[in-house]
Design a protein around this motif. Structure first.
Motif, mmCIF file in Angstrom:
data_model
loop_
_atom_site.group_PDB
_atom_site.id
_atom_site.type_symbol
_atom_site.label_atom_id
_atom_site.label_comp_id
_atom_site.label_asym_id
_atom_site.label_seq_id
_atom_site.Cartn_x
_atom_site.Cartn_y
_atom_site.Cartn_z
ATOM 1 N N LEU A 137 2.188 -3.828 17.909
ATOM 2 C CA LEU A 137 2.047 -2.396 17.647
ATOM 3 C C LEU A 137 2.326 -2.132 16.172
ATOM 4 C CD1 LEU A 137 3.768 -0.438 20.576
ATOM 5 C CD2 LEU A 137 1.367 -0.326 19.888
ATOM 6 N N VAL A 138 1.431 -1.392 15.539
ATOM 7 C CA VAL A 138 1.621 -0.965 14.159
ATOM 8 C C VAL A 138 1.642 0.558 14.157
ATOM 9 C CG1 VAL A 138 0.769 -1.051 11.789
ATOM 10 C CG2 VAL A 138 0.347 -2.984 13.341
ATOM 11 N N ARG A 139 2.793 1.139 13.761
ATOM 12 C CA ARG A 139 2.916 2.605 13.639
ATOM 13 C C ARG A 139 3.099 2.913 12.164
ATOM 14 N NH1 ARG A 139 7.301 2.304 18.485
ATOM 15 N NH2 ARG A 139 5.840 2.399 20.246
ATOM 16 N N VAL A 140 2.222 3.759 11.651
ATOM 17 C CA VAL A 140 2.179 3.921 10.205
ATOM 18 C C VAL A 140 1.881 5.375 9.849
ATOM 19 C CG1 VAL A 140 -0.269 3.287 10.140
ATOM 20 C CG2 VAL A 140 1.121 2.990 8.095
ATOM 21 N N SER A 141 2.495 5.826 8.756
ATOM 22 C CA SER A 141 2.196 7.158 8.219
ATOM 23 C C SER A 141 1.938 7.041 6.728
ATOM 24 C CB SER A 141 3.360 8.119 8.490
ATOM 25 O OG SER A 141 4.512 7.720 7.771
ATOM 26 N N GLY A 142 1.097 7.947 6.219
ATOM 27 C CA GLY A 142 0.777 7.937 4.800
ATOM 28 C C GLY A 142 -0.626 8.443 4.557
ATOM 29 N N LEU A 168 0.812 -1.215 0.000
ATOM 30 C CA LEU A 168 0.000 0.000 0.000
ATOM 31 C C LEU A 168 0.849 1.271 0.000
ATOM 32 C CD1 LEU A 168 -2.688 -1.177 2.580
ATOM 33 C CD2 LEU A 168 -3.076 -0.754 0.141
ATOM 34 N N GLY A 169 2.173 1.133 -0.030
ATOM 35 C CA GLY A 169 3.063 2.293 -0.098
ATOM 36 C C GLY A 169 3.135 3.089 1.190
ATOM 37 N N LEU A 170 2.949 2.435 2.338
ATOM 38 C CA LEU A 170 2.961 3.123 3.625
ATOM 39 C C LEU A 170 4.330 3.021 4.284
ATOM 40 C CD1 LEU A 170 -0.506 1.843 4.909
ATOM 41 C CD2 LEU A 170 0.030 4.162 4.134
ATOM 42 N N ALA A 171 4.636 3.975 5.143
ATOM 43 C CA ALA A 171 5.868 3.977 5.926
ATOM 44 C C ALA A 171 5.520 3.698 7.389
ATOM 45 C CB ALA A 171 6.575 5.318 5.806
ATOM 46 N N GLY A 172 6.492 3.150 8.115
ATOM 47 C CA GLY A 172 6.257 2.914 9.538
ATOM 48 C C GLY A 172 6.947 1.664 10.021
ATOM 49 N N GLU A 173 6.368 1.028 11.028
ATOM 50 C CA GLU A 173 6.988 -0.152 11.618
ATOM 51 C C GLU A 173 5.930 -0.996 12.325
ATOM 52 O OE1 GLU A 173 9.863 1.433 14.307
ATOM 53 O OE2 GLU A 173 8.373 2.188 15.726
ATOM 54 N N ILE A 225 10.072 -4.081 10.115
ATOM 55 C CA ILE A 225 9.727 -4.858 11.303
ATOM 56 C C ILE A 225 10.765 -4.517 12.357
ATOM 57 C CG2 ILE A 225 9.516 -7.170 12.288
ATOM 58 C CD1 ILE A 225 8.510 -8.120 9.591
ATOM 59 N N ALA A 226 10.316 -3.948 13.460
ATOM 60 C CA ALA A 226 11.226 -3.478 14.504
ATOM 61 C C ALA A 226 11.420 -4.554 15.568
ATOM 62 C CB ALA A 226 10.680 -2.197 15.147
ATOM 63 N N TRP A 227 12.432 -4.344 16.414
ATOM 64 C CA TRP A 227 12.726 -5.280 17.497
ATOM 65 C C TRP A 227 11.572 -5.298 18.503
ATOM 66 C CZ3 TRP A 227 16.415 -8.696 16.993
ATOM 67 C CH2 TRP A 227 17.513 -8.399 16.196
ATOM 68 N N SER A 228 11.365 -6.472 19.116
ATOM 69 C CA SER A 228 10.353 -6.597 20.163
ATOM 70 C C SER A 228 10.776 -5.817 21.395
ATOM 71 C CB SER A 228 10.157 -8.072 20.547
ATOM 72 O OG SER A 228 9.727 -8.827 19.436
ATOM 73 N N ILE A 229 9.788 -5.359 22.135
ATOM 74 C CA ILE A 229 10.055 -4.692 23.405
ATOM 75 C C ILE A 229 9.258 -5.383 24.501
ATOM 76 C CG2 ILE A 229 10.592 -2.454 22.382
ATOM 77 C CD1 ILE A 229 7.781 -1.522 23.032
ATOM 78 N N GLY A 230 9.698 -5.253 25.741
ATOM 79 C CA GLY A 230 9.049 -5.913 26.863
ATOM 80 C C GLY A 230 7.892 -5.107 27.398
ATOM 81 N N LEU A 249 9.301 8.035 12.498
ATOM 82 C CA LEU A 249 9.089 6.787 11.777
ATOM 83 C C LEU A 249 10.070 6.697 10.612
ATOM 84 C CD1 LEU A 249 5.175 6.615 11.622
ATOM 85 C CD2 LEU A 249 6.688 5.186 13.001
ATOM 86 N N PRO A 250 10.442 5.491 10.201
ATOM 87 C CA PRO A 250 11.359 5.345 9.061
ATOM 88 C C PRO A 250 10.693 5.764 7.745
ATOM 89 C CG PRO A 250 10.509 3.208 9.749
ATOM 90 C CD PRO A 250 10.053 4.199 10.783
#
Length: 796
Positions: A49-54, A35-40, A94-99, A88-89
Motif C-alpha cells: 500500500l502506498v498512501r501519498v499526498s502532494g 519528489l518531495g511527497l508525504a505519506g507512507e 515506511i510503516a509497519w506491516s499489517i495482516g 498522513l505524516p
C-alpha cells in the motif's frame, strides 16, 4: 491513470504482484522523498500500500517511476488507486506491516547478486567470506518463509537477532539491505560448519569451506547444505570419485548436475551461446543443459551416453566460496538416495547421507521448504523450463483474458514430475517441482507443501481438479480432499490438460477458437480407458475432439514395458509384420535370451498387454533396435535421451524414414514402413547415429503431414505443442520449423514445463473454464449442473 483537478491531493495505491521481500518499500520511499511527497508505504496481505499526498504532477511522476523502475526481483501485476482521506505524516515513511487475507506473492529464491559477491571478496568488508551474505536483490525467499506477509518474523531467520550494524542497515532506507529480511553478518547470523559423518574428525581450526574444499580435492564426497536442500559434491574431473558417488547414491546412469565458479570454466567443457549465457547468469541461476563441445572432456560417468552437460553457476555465497577454490567443475547433485526427495533436515542428512558423504558442509539456518534446482534448455532459440523450482516458484502466471473472475480452485497435477496449482485473483500459482509421487517420502512432502501453499496464500478451494487416471495418488488424494471439504471435484483428461497448459501459458483467451494440440508423451489415461500418448486434439479450455493418434501398439508386461525397451521393440515389429518365418527375431540383438514365446502369447491373448498410442514407447522401441538401453532403462526417458544424443552426431543425414498415414474419422500414424527401413539399414551396417536421426526426422515429417491433412478438413490456424517428448531438441525444432514454414501460429512451452510438471496449470485452466461457463449458463437462465468429468467433445 487519471487524477482529480486539485493541485494537491491524497491518494492510496494498491500495488499487486511480487512486491514483498524484494526491496519494494525502500524503493518507493526513496522515490517519494526525492519528489518531495508525504505519506507512507507498507506491506499487507494483498501486496504493498502506498498512501501519498502532494502535488498531483509529482504523484503522477511517482507512479510512472514505480512502474518503470521497480527493484530487480519485483514484478508488478496491477496498480489500483483511490482517494485517501485518512491522516498522513508530514514526511514520507515506511510503516509497519499489517495482516489480512493473503493476496500477495512470495518471491522465489534468488542467486547471489554481484554486489554481495563483491563484498565476499573484499578483505576490508565486514562480510568478507561470510557465506550468508544477502540483500533485497538476492538470497533466500521461498525456502525460508513460513507465512505472509513476508517479514523476518515469518521466516527461519526469526531466531537470529540482528546486531547493531545489521539493525542499522535494516532500518536505513538508503541501504540496499533496508528490510532485507534475511540480512545477517558474522556477528549475528547463521554460521557454517563442517561436521563428520564418519569416524574422521575435521580439523578444528581453519575455515570450514576451505577445509571442505581440501577434502573434495583429495577425492572425498561432501554433503553441502544449499538454499532449498542438501547437495552432494565431489570433484567432477575425478572418474573414481564420480563412479563411487554413482554406486553409493544408487544412481546408475542418470546425469549429474555440475557447478563451476564462472563461465570461463564452463567454456572449457561446453559451447555457450548468448541465450544460454543469459540463463546461466540470471537471478534464477538454473541448471542449463549445454552441448559438451568444449576443448576439454569430463569423465563419461558424469553424463553417460549423452552429448549434453547440465551446468549451473554458484547459487549462494557458500557455493561461490567453495567453487572459487577450484579451477574445474564440481558435481553438485541432489542430496539424496536415488528417487528420494532431496534432504532438507540436518538430522535426516546424517541418517540418509552418512553412507555416501564423509563430511557435511552445513549451517544453522533451517530450510522451511524443499526447493530443487531448476533445469532449462535452449530450443528454438528460446529458453525453456524443463523443471520449474528454485528461482521460478512460486512466481504466479497471469491467466489469459476471460479468466479474470476465475474462482479459487486447486489442481492436483499428475503422478510423475508433479506440481500442483492454486488459482486465485485471476492468477495461477504453480508450486515448485515435487517429484514422483510413487515415492512415499515425495508424496508426504507433496501433502506438506499443499498445506503450506494454502496457508501462505490464504487459499481454501471449494473446487478440486484431478487427472482422470483412477490410480494416480494425486487423484486419490483429490477425491479424499473433495469429500472432506464438501468441494466440487472435476476430472480433466491428461492430454487435454497438456494442451490447456500450453494455451494458458501463451495467454490464449478463454473465448479463442480451438487450436490443434499435439501431445507426445509416455502415457495418459484416455476417455476410452486405453493408454494414450501420441495425440492430436482439436481443443480449447472447454473440451476437445480427438482427430489423430499414433497407432496403438501393445505394451507387453504393462508398466514393465516402460522400463524394458526390448518389449516395445518386439510389440512394434510384431504389429508391423516384421516377425514371421521370413523375418526372424534372431537378427535383433535386443532379443538375445528373452522369453519371446511368452511375450508373443501375452500379446496374442491380451494378457497384461494394453494397447498404447504412446510416443514414449515408440522412442524406446527404436532405441532397443539399435541396442541402446535395450534390456532396461536406468531412469525414465533414458532411451529417448540417448538416441537423441546419437542423432545429434549424424549431422550429414537429412532424410527421414517413412510412416504410413491413414484413416478418415480418426487419422493414424503407423510406423510399419520405418521398421522395414531400419531392418534394411541394420543389415547394411548403417551407423546407429544415422538410424536415430532418420527416425527423428521421419516422425517430425509425419506429424507435419497429419497437421496439413487435418487443416484441410478443420481449418484451424494455431498449433500447440506439449508433452515430455517435445523436450527432445531435435524433434521439437524439426516439428516447430516445419509448422512455422507452413504458416501456422505455433504455441510452445517456455515458462512452464512441456512434461507433466505443467499438467496442473492445464488442469486449473480447464476447471476454471468449466466453472465460469456454468456460471454464464446459470445467468442466462439455463438449468445446468456442473458434473465431475468433461465430455470429450465440448468445444462450443
Amino acid at each position: 491513470m487519471r487524477f482529480v483537478a486539485d493541485q494537491s491531493q491524497a491518494l492510496e495505491f494498491r500495488v499487486r504482484g511480487r512486491v514483498q521481500g524484494v526491496g519494494f518499500r525502500p524503493t518507493v520511499w526513496r522515490m517519494a522523498r526525492e519528489l518531495g511527497l508525504a505519506g507512507e508505504v507498507l506491506n499487507d496481505g494483498e501486496g504493498v500500500l502506498v498512501r501519498v499526498s502532494g502535488d498531483q504532477s509529482q504523484i503522477a511522476a511517482l507512479l510512472r517511476r514505480i512502474e518503470r523502475d521497480p527493484p530487480p526481483l519485483a514484478h508488478i501485476d496491477a496498480i489500483e488507486s483511490r482517494e485517501y482521506s485518512g491522516g498522513l505524516p508530514q514526511d514520507f515513511r515506511i510503516a509497519w506491516s499489517i495482516g489480512g487475507p493473503a493476496h500477495t506473492q512470495v518471491a522465489p529464491d534468488a542467486a547471489v547478486c554481484a554486489s554481495c559477491a563483491a563484498e565476499l571478496r573484499d578483505p576490508h568488508d565486514r562480510r568478507y567470506r561470510y557465506p550468508f551474505t544477502n540483500c533485497t536483490h538476492c538470497g533466500p525467499r521461498l525456502s525460508i518463509v513460513t507465512a505472509i506477509p513476508y517479514d523476518r518474523a515469518t521466516t527461519t531467520m526469526a531466531r537470529f537477532a540482528l546486531c547493531a550494524a545489521c539493525e542499522a542497515e535494516y532500518r536505513n532506507p538508503t541501504d540496499r539491505r533496508f528490510h532485507a529480511e534475511a540480512v545477517a553478518c558474522p556477528a549475528c547470523g547463521p554460521t557454517a560448519s563442517l561436521i563428520a559423518f564418519g569416524q574422521d574428525e575435521p580439523p578444528r581450526d581453519g575455515d570450514a569451506i576451505e577445509v571442505a574444499a581440501r577434502f573434495i580435492a583429495r577425492g572425498d564426497i561432501i554433503a553441502v547444505k544449499g538454499l532449498g536442500g542438501y547437495h552432494l559434491a565431489c570433484d567432477a574431473t575425478n572418474p573414481e570419485t564420480v563412479a563411487r558417488l554413482r554406486l553409493l547414491k544408487r544412481r546408475d546412469m542418470k546425469p549429474f548436475a555440475l557447478m563451476a565458479r564462472d563461465l570461463a570454466v564452463i567454456r572449457r567443457y561446453c559451447a555457450i551461446d548468448p541465450v544460454e549465457e543469459r540463463e546461466l547468469t540470471s537471478v534464477e541461476a538454473p541448471i542449463v543443459l549445454l552441448r559438451a563441445a568444449g576443448p576439454e572432456r569430463l569423465p563419461q560417468a558424469v553424463a553417460p551416453g549423452l552429448e549434453t552437460l547440465g551446468f549451473m553457476l554458484p547459487t549462494t555465497p557458500l557455493h561461490l566460496l567453495l567453487t572459487e577454490q577450484f579451477e574445474h567443475p564440481l558435481v553438485m547433485t541432489s542430496g539424496n538416495i536415488s528417487e528420494e526427495p532431496a534432504v532438507v533436515d540436518d538430522a535426516e542428512a546424517r541418517r540418509q547421507l552418512a553412507d555416501i558423504a564423509s563430511f557435511a558442509l552445513t549451517h544453522d539456518r533451517a530450510i522451511a521448504n524443499r526447493v530443487d534446482d531448476s533445469v532449462v534448455r535452449i530450443m528454438g532459440e528460446r529458453s525453456r523450463v524443463l523443471r520449474r523450482s528454485r528461482g521460478y516458484a512460486p512466481a504466479p502466471l497471469r491467466l489469459p483474458q476471460g479468466f479474470e473472475s476465475a474462482p479459487d480452485l486447486l489442481a492436483m497435477g499428475g503422478e510423475l514430475k508433479v506440481t500442483f496449482c492454486l488459482v486465485k485473483d485471476g492468477q495461477a500459482i504453480l508450486s515448485q517441482h515435487q517429484g514422483d509421487l510413487e515415492n512415499a517420502a515425495t508424496f508426504d512432502d507433496y501433502r506438506k507443501n499443499l498445506s503450506l501453499y494454502q496457508r501462505m496464500f490464504d487459499h481454501a478451494a471449494s473446487v478440486i481438479v484431478i487427472d482422470r487416471h483412477p490410480e494416480y495418488l494425486s487423484s486419490k488424494l483429490g477425491h479424499a480432499e473433495a469429500e472432506r471439504r464438501g468441494a466440487l471435484l472435476i476430472e480433466a483428461q491428461h492430454h487435454h490438460a497438456h494442451v490447456a497448459a500450453c494455451l494458458a501459458e501463451n495467454r490464449r483467451p478463454l473465448d479463442a477458437p480451438p487450436a490443434l494440440g499435439i501431445v507426445l508423451d509416455g502415457l495418459g489415461f484416455g476417455d476410452d480407458g486405453a493408454i494414450w500418448g501420441g495425440e492430436f486434439l482439436l481443443a480449447n479450455y472447454h473440451g476437445y475432439e480427438r482427430l489423430a493418434r499414433l497407432k496403438p501398439i501393445a505394451m507387453p508386461g504393462g508398466a514393465q514395458a516402460a522400463r524394458e525397451p526390448w518389449r516395445n521393440l518386439y510389440a512394434h515389429l510384431r504389429a508391423a509384420g516384421e516377425l514371421n518365418a521370413a523375418r526372424s527375431a534372431d537378427e535383433w540383438i535386443a532379443f538375445e535370451g528373452k522369453p519371446l514365446a511368452t511375450i508373443d502369447g501375452m500379446i496374442a491373448q491380451g494378457v497384461n498387454s494394453p494397447l498404447a498410442s504412446s510416443c514414449g514407447r515408440l522412442f524406446d522401441a527404436v532405441a532397443a533396435a539399435i541396442n541402446v538401453c535395450a534390456d532396461r532403462q536406468a531412469y525414465e526417458g533414458e532411451a529417448a535421451a540417448r538416441i537423441e544424443a546419437l542423432a545429434a552426431t549424424a549431422l550429414n543425414e537429412d532424410s527421414g524414414y517413412q510412416f504410413d498415414i491413414s484413416g478418415s474419422e480418426l487419422i493414424e500414424i503407423d510406423p510399419a514402413p520405418m521398421w522395414r527401413a531400419i531392418r534394411d539399414d541394420l543389415r547394411q551396417g548403417v551407423a546407429a547415429s544415422a538410424i536415430a536421426r532418420c527416425f527423428h526426422l521421419g516422425l517430425a515429417n509425419a506429424i507435419s503431414e497429419v497437421v496439413a491433412r487435418l487443416t484441410d478438413e478443420r481449418g484451424f490456424e494455431t498449433v500447440a505443442l506439449s508433452g515430455g517428448c517435445f523436450q527432445n531438441r531435435l524433434l521439437f525444432e524439426s516439428v516447430h520449423e516445419n509448422l512455422r514454414e507452413a504458416g501456422y501460429e505455433v504455441l510452445t512451452h517456455a515458462d512452464v514445463p512441456a512434461n507433466d510438471g505443467g499438467l496442473s496449470l492445464g488442469q486449473a485452466a480447464i476447471g476454471a473454464a468449466r466453472l465460469m461457463r456454468t456460471a454464464d449458463l446459470k445467468k442466462a437462465g439455463e438449468n445446468h449442473t456442473c458434473v465431475s468429468a468433461f465430455p470429450a467433445a465440448s468445444l462450443a
